[in-house]
Motif scaffolding. Structure first.
Motif, PDB file in Angstrom:
ATOM      1  N   ARG A  11      19.805  18.132  -7.424  1.00  0.00           N
ATOM      2  CA  ARG A  11      19.814  18.780  -8.735  1.00  0.00           C
ATOM      3  C   ARG A  11      20.581  17.944  -9.757  1.00  0.00           C
ATOM      4  NH1 ARG A  11      21.959  24.914 -10.084  1.00  0.00           N
ATOM      5  NH2 ARG A  11      21.096  25.001 -12.212  1.00  0.00           N
ATOM      6  N   ILE A  12      21.672  17.324  -9.311  1.00  0.00           N
ATOM      7  CA  ILE A  12      22.447  16.469 -10.224  1.00  0.00           C
ATOM      8  C   ILE A  12      21.606  15.291 -10.688  1.00  0.00           C
ATOM      9  CG2 ILE A  12      24.399  14.865 -10.324  1.00  0.00           C
ATOM     10  CD1 ILE A  12      25.965  16.816  -8.578  1.00  0.00           C
ATOM     11  N   ARG A  13      20.865  14.670  -9.760  1.00  0.00           N
ATOM     12  CA  ARG A  13      20.005  13.549 -10.143  1.00  0.00           C
ATOM     13  C   ARG A  13      18.926  13.995 -11.131  1.00  0.00           C
ATOM     14  NH1 ARG A  13      20.482  12.262  -4.594  1.00  0.00           N
ATOM     15  NH2 ARG A  13      18.476  13.283  -4.173  1.00  0.00           N
ATOM     16  N   SER A  14      18.355  15.166 -10.912  1.00  0.00           N
ATOM     17  CA  SER A  14      17.330  15.681 -11.811  1.00  0.00           C
ATOM     18  C   SER A  14      17.885  15.926 -13.218  1.00  0.00           C
ATOM     19  CB  SER A  14      16.738  16.974 -11.244  1.00  0.00           C
ATOM     20  OG  SER A  14      15.832  17.550 -12.141  1.00  0.00           O
ATOM     21  N   ILE A  15      19.061  16.549 -13.283  1.00  0.00           N
ATOM     22  CA  ILE A  15      19.655  16.831 -14.598  1.00  0.00           C
ATOM     23  C   ILE A  15      20.074  15.536 -15.290  1.00  0.00           C
ATOM     24  CG2 ILE A  15      21.597  17.963 -15.747  1.00  0.00           C
ATOM     25  CD1 ILE A  15      21.483  20.120 -13.598  1.00  0.00           C
ATOM     26  N   ARG A  16      20.544  14.564 -14.497  1.00  0.00           N
ATOM     27  CA  ARG A  16      20.935  13.278 -15.108  1.00  0.00           C
ATOM     28  C   ARG A  16      19.710  12.562 -15.694  1.00  0.00           C
ATOM     29  NH1 ARG A  16      24.234  11.503 -11.251  1.00  0.00           N
ATOM     30  NH2 ARG A  16      26.108  12.222 -12.345  1.00  0.00           N
ATOM     31  N   ASN A  17      18.568  12.640 -15.023  1.00  0.00           N
ATOM     32  CA  ASN A  17      17.349  12.057 -15.577  1.00  0.00           C
ATOM     33  C   ASN A  17      16.935  12.767 -16.876  1.00  0.00           C
ATOM     34  OD1 ASN A  17      17.172  10.272 -13.421  1.00  0.00           O
ATOM     35  ND2 ASN A  17      15.852  11.617 -12.212  1.00  0.00           N
ATOM     36  N   THR A  18      17.048  14.101 -16.868  1.00  0.00           N
ATOM     37  CA  THR A  18      16.744  14.851 -18.093  1.00  0.00           C
ATOM     38  C   THR A  18      17.701  14.476 -19.215  1.00  0.00           C
ATOM     39  OG1 THR A  18      15.940  16.703 -16.747  1.00  0.00           O
ATOM     40  CG2 THR A  18      16.448  17.163 -19.039  1.00  0.00           C
ATOM     41  N   GLN A  19      18.958  14.258 -18.875  1.00  0.00           N
ATOM     42  CA  GLN A  19      19.936  13.871 -19.882  1.00  0.00           C
ATOM     43  C   GLN A  19      19.591  12.516 -20.503  1.00  0.00           C
ATOM     44  OE1 GLN A  19      23.864  12.840 -18.428  1.00  0.00           O
ATOM     45  NE2 GLN A  19      24.857  13.819 -20.191  1.00  0.00           N
ATOM     46  N   GLN A  20      19.128  11.605 -19.690  1.00  0.00           N
ATOM     47  CA  GLN A  20      18.723  10.308 -20.231  1.00  0.00           C
ATOM     48  C   GLN A  20      17.535  10.446 -21.188  1.00  0.00           C
ATOM     49  OE1 GLN A  20      17.993   7.879 -16.795  1.00  0.00           O
ATOM     50  NE2 GLN A  20      20.169   7.592 -16.318  1.00  0.00           N
ATOM     51  N   ILE A  21      16.604  11.344 -20.850  1.00  0.00           N
ATOM     52  CA  ILE A  21      15.451  11.565 -21.731  1.00  0.00           C
ATOM     53  C   ILE A  21      15.899  12.161 -23.059  1.00  0.00           C
ATOM     54  CG2 ILE A  21      13.307  12.870 -21.996  1.00  0.00           C
ATOM     55  CD1 ILE A  21      12.936  12.633 -18.955  1.00  0.00           C
ATOM     56  N   LYS A  26      17.125  11.759 -28.804  1.00  0.00           N
ATOM     57  CA  LYS A  26      18.114  11.881 -29.883  1.00  0.00           C
ATOM     58  C   LYS A  26      18.200  10.578 -30.676  1.00  0.00           C
ATOM     59  CE  LYS A  26      23.111  12.088 -30.534  1.00  0.00           C
ATOM     60  NZ  LYS A  26      24.422  12.160 -29.855  1.00  0.00           N
ATOM     61  N   MET A  27      18.226   9.448 -29.969  1.00  0.00           N
ATOM     62  CA  MET A  27      18.310   8.162 -30.665  1.00  0.00           C
ATOM     63  C   MET A  27      17.061   7.888 -31.495  1.00  0.00           C
ATOM     64  SD  MET A  27      20.010   5.955 -27.561  1.00  0.00           S
ATOM     65  CE  MET A  27      19.993   4.423 -28.484  1.00  0.00           C
ATOM     66  N   SER A 363      22.563  18.515 -28.692  1.00  0.00           N
ATOM     67  CA  SER A 363      23.092  19.681 -27.963  1.00  0.00           C
ATOM     68  C   SER A 363      22.593  19.703 -26.524  1.00  0.00           C
ATOM     69  CB  SER A 363      22.674  20.966 -28.677  1.00  0.00           C
ATOM     70  OG  SER A 363      23.186  21.006 -29.993  1.00  0.00           O
ATOM     71  N   ALA A 364      21.309  19.349 -26.315  1.00  0.00           N
ATOM     72  CA  ALA A 364      20.776  19.321 -24.948  1.00  0.00           C
ATOM     73  C   ALA A 364      21.480  18.268 -24.099  1.00  0.00           C
ATOM     74  CB  ALA A 364      19.273  19.047 -24.993  1.00  0.00           C
ATOM     75  N   THR A 365      21.766  17.108 -24.696  1.00  0.00           N
ATOM     76  CA  THR A 365      22.472  16.057 -23.950  1.00  0.00           C
ATOM     77  C   THR A 365      23.877  16.504 -23.576  1.00  0.00           C
ATOM     78  OG1 THR A 365      21.202  14.379 -25.150  1.00  0.00           O
ATOM     79  CG2 THR A 365      23.192  13.647 -24.022  1.00  0.00           C
TER      80      THR A 365
END
Length: 402
Positions: A11-21, A26-27, A363-365
C-alpha cells in the motif's frame, strides 16, 4: 503478522506512486498557470480600455440622440443590432468549464451558478408566476375603468403573461458542462470539448462569430456567459455576464471602472490631505457624496484635482470624430468587442482552472505524504510487535527445554 507487513508495504508503494503522479501534475499545472496568468495580465488593460471606449461611445450616442440635430452621428452610433434591447423569447447560456476534473470545486461553482439561474428563470416563467403577474395587471386595469372592461383587460394580460415563457438552450465550452446539462436533458445547441485548458484565439473568435450570427438572425434574444474570474492562485469567483446585447453590460462596466478609478484617486487625495466630504452615495468609493441634481446628474461634494476631472469626464458626453463614419467604425469595433469579451471570459476561466488544479494537486500530494508517514509508523509498530512476539516464543521454548 508478516503478511500484514507485506500488505502495508504494498500500500505504501502504491500511495508513493500516486504521490509522484500528483506532484508531476502539480508542476505541469504550475507551468500552465504561469503562462496563462502572464497572458491574462497582458490582456486585461486592452479589454478594460476597449470596454471603456465602447461605454463612452454608447453614452455619447445616447446623449447626442437626446440633443437633437447636433447628435445625429451619436444617434446613429447607438442604432446597432448589438445595442438593441429585445423582448426575450429565447435565451442562450454559454457555460465555460474544464474538459477534465481534478481541479477541486472549480467546475461545480460555475455549474451551480448556471443551474441556479435556470431554476430562477423557470420559477419566474412558471404558470403560477405568470398568473400572479397577470392577476396584478388585472387589478390595476380593473381599478381604472368599468368592472367588465377591467376584468376583460385583466384576463388578456394574464393570458399574455402565461404565453411569455422564455426558452433556454446551452452552449457548452468544456466537457464537464456538456455532461452535466446533457444528463439533465437541457437543450444543448453545441458543445466544444477539446480545448484542454489551452486558449486558442482563433477558435474562440470563431465561437464568438457564431454567437453573433445566431443573435443577428434573431434565433436568440439574449446571450449570457457563465465563467470564472481569476483573482489569485488560491482564489477565483464564478460570475455571470451578458454577452449580447451590449448596452446594459457596458453601463455596468463603465460604472465599475469609474468607481475603481475614484477609489484610487480618493486614496491619493486622502493621503495628500485633500479628502472630500464622506457620504454613502457611491459604494466602495470613500469620500464621495452622491448628490443628484434636477437632471439626475451625479456630483461630487468637495472633490478637487484628478478626482473631479475624472467624474466630469465621465459625466460629459465625449465628442468623437468618426472617420469615415460612425456606422463603419462601429461595424468594425463592436464585433471586436464581442470577440474580446468572450476571449477574456474563456481566458479568465482557464487561468482559474490551472490555479484550481495546481492547488488541488498540491493538497493531494501533501495528503499522500501524510498517509505514507502514518502507514510507515504503523508498519514499524507491526514489525516491532512481530519481533517481540518471536523473541517471547524463543525464550519460552528455551525455558521449556530446561
Amino acid at each position: 503478522m508478516p503478511q500484514n507487513i507485506k500488505e502495508i508495504d504494498k500500500r505504501i508503494r502504491s500511495i508513493r506512486n500516486t504521490q509522484q503522479i500528483t506532484k508531476a501534475m502539480k508542476m505541469v499545472a504550475a507551468a500552465k498557470l504561469r503562462r496563462a496568468e502572464g497572458r491574462l495580465r497582458n490582456s486585461r488593460p486592452y479589454a478594460a480600455k476597449l470596454g471603456e471606449l465602447l461605454a463612452r461611445v454608447a453614452g455619447a450616442g445616447s446623449a447626442g440622440g437626446a440633443g437633437g440635430a447636433g447628435g445625429a452621428g451619436g444617434a446613429a452610433g447607438v442604432a446597432h443590432p448589438f445595442f438593441e434591447a429585445r423582448d426575450v423569447r429565447k435565451r442562450m447560456l454559454v457555460v465555460v468549464t474544464s474538459d477534465k476534473g481534478l481541479c477541486g470545486s472549480y467546475n461545480a461553482n460555475v455549474i451551480k451558478l448556471a443551474q441556479r439561474y435556470l431554476d430562477e428563470q423557470e420559477r419566474i416563467d412558471s404558470p403560477g408566476g405568470a398568473t400572479a403577474s397577470g392577476a396584478a395587471a388585472a387589478g390595476a386595469v380593473g381599478g381604472a375603468g368599468p368592472g367588465a372592461l377591467g376584468a376583460t383587460a385583466g384576463a388578456g394580460a394574464a393570458g399574455q403573461g402565461e404565453a411569455a415563457a422564455v426558452e433556454h438552450e446551452i452552449y457548452a465550452i468544456g466537457r464537464k458542462a456538456n455532461e452535466y446539462f446533457r444528463r439533465r436533458r437541457w437543450p444543448i445547441r453545441k458543445a466544444v470539448t477539446d480545448f484542454g485548458g489551452a486558449v486558442e484565439t482563433d477558435r474562440i473568435h470563431q465561437i464568438a462569430d457564431e454567437l453573433m450570427r445566431i443573435y443577428r438572425q434573431g434565433e436568440v434574444q439574449e446571450i449570457v456567459v457563465f465563467s470564472t474570474r481569476f483573482i489569485s492562485t488560491l482564489s477565483y469567483r464564478a460570475e455571470r455576464s451578458t454577452l449580447l446585447p451590449l448596452s446594459a453590460q457596458l453601463r455596468t462596466e463603465a460604472g465599475g471602472q469609474l468607481s475603481a478609478a475614484a477609489r484610487v484617486h480618493g486614496a491619493q487625495d486622502g493621503a495628500s490631505g485633500q479628502g472630500t466630504a464622506g457620504a454613502p452615495g457611491m459604494a466602495g468609493a470613500p469620500g464621495l457624496a452622491d448628490a443628484r441634481g434636477p437632471a439626475g446628474a451625479h456630483r461630487i461634494a468637495g472633490a478637487r484635482g484628478p478626482l473631479a476631472a475624472l467624474v466630469d469626464a465621465h459625466e460629459r458626453p465625449t465628442d468623437y470624430i468618426y472617420e469615415p463614419d460612425v456606422q463603419q467604425v462601429l461595424q468594425t469595433l463592436l464585433p471586436k468587442a464581442v470577440r474580446n469579451r468572450l476571449y477574456m471570459a474563456v481566458l479568465e476561466s482557464f487561468t482559474s482552472e490551472h490555479g484550481a488544479q495546481m492547488t488541488s494537486m498540491s493538497s493531494a500530494t501533501d495528503n499522500a505524504g501524510e498517509l505514507i508517514d502514518k502507514l510507515v509508523l504503523f508498519r514499524n509498530r507491526a514489525r516491532q510487535a512481530a519481533i517481540t512476539q518471536e523473541i517471547s516464543e524463543i525464550v519460552g521454548g528455551a525455558e521449556a527445554l530446561v
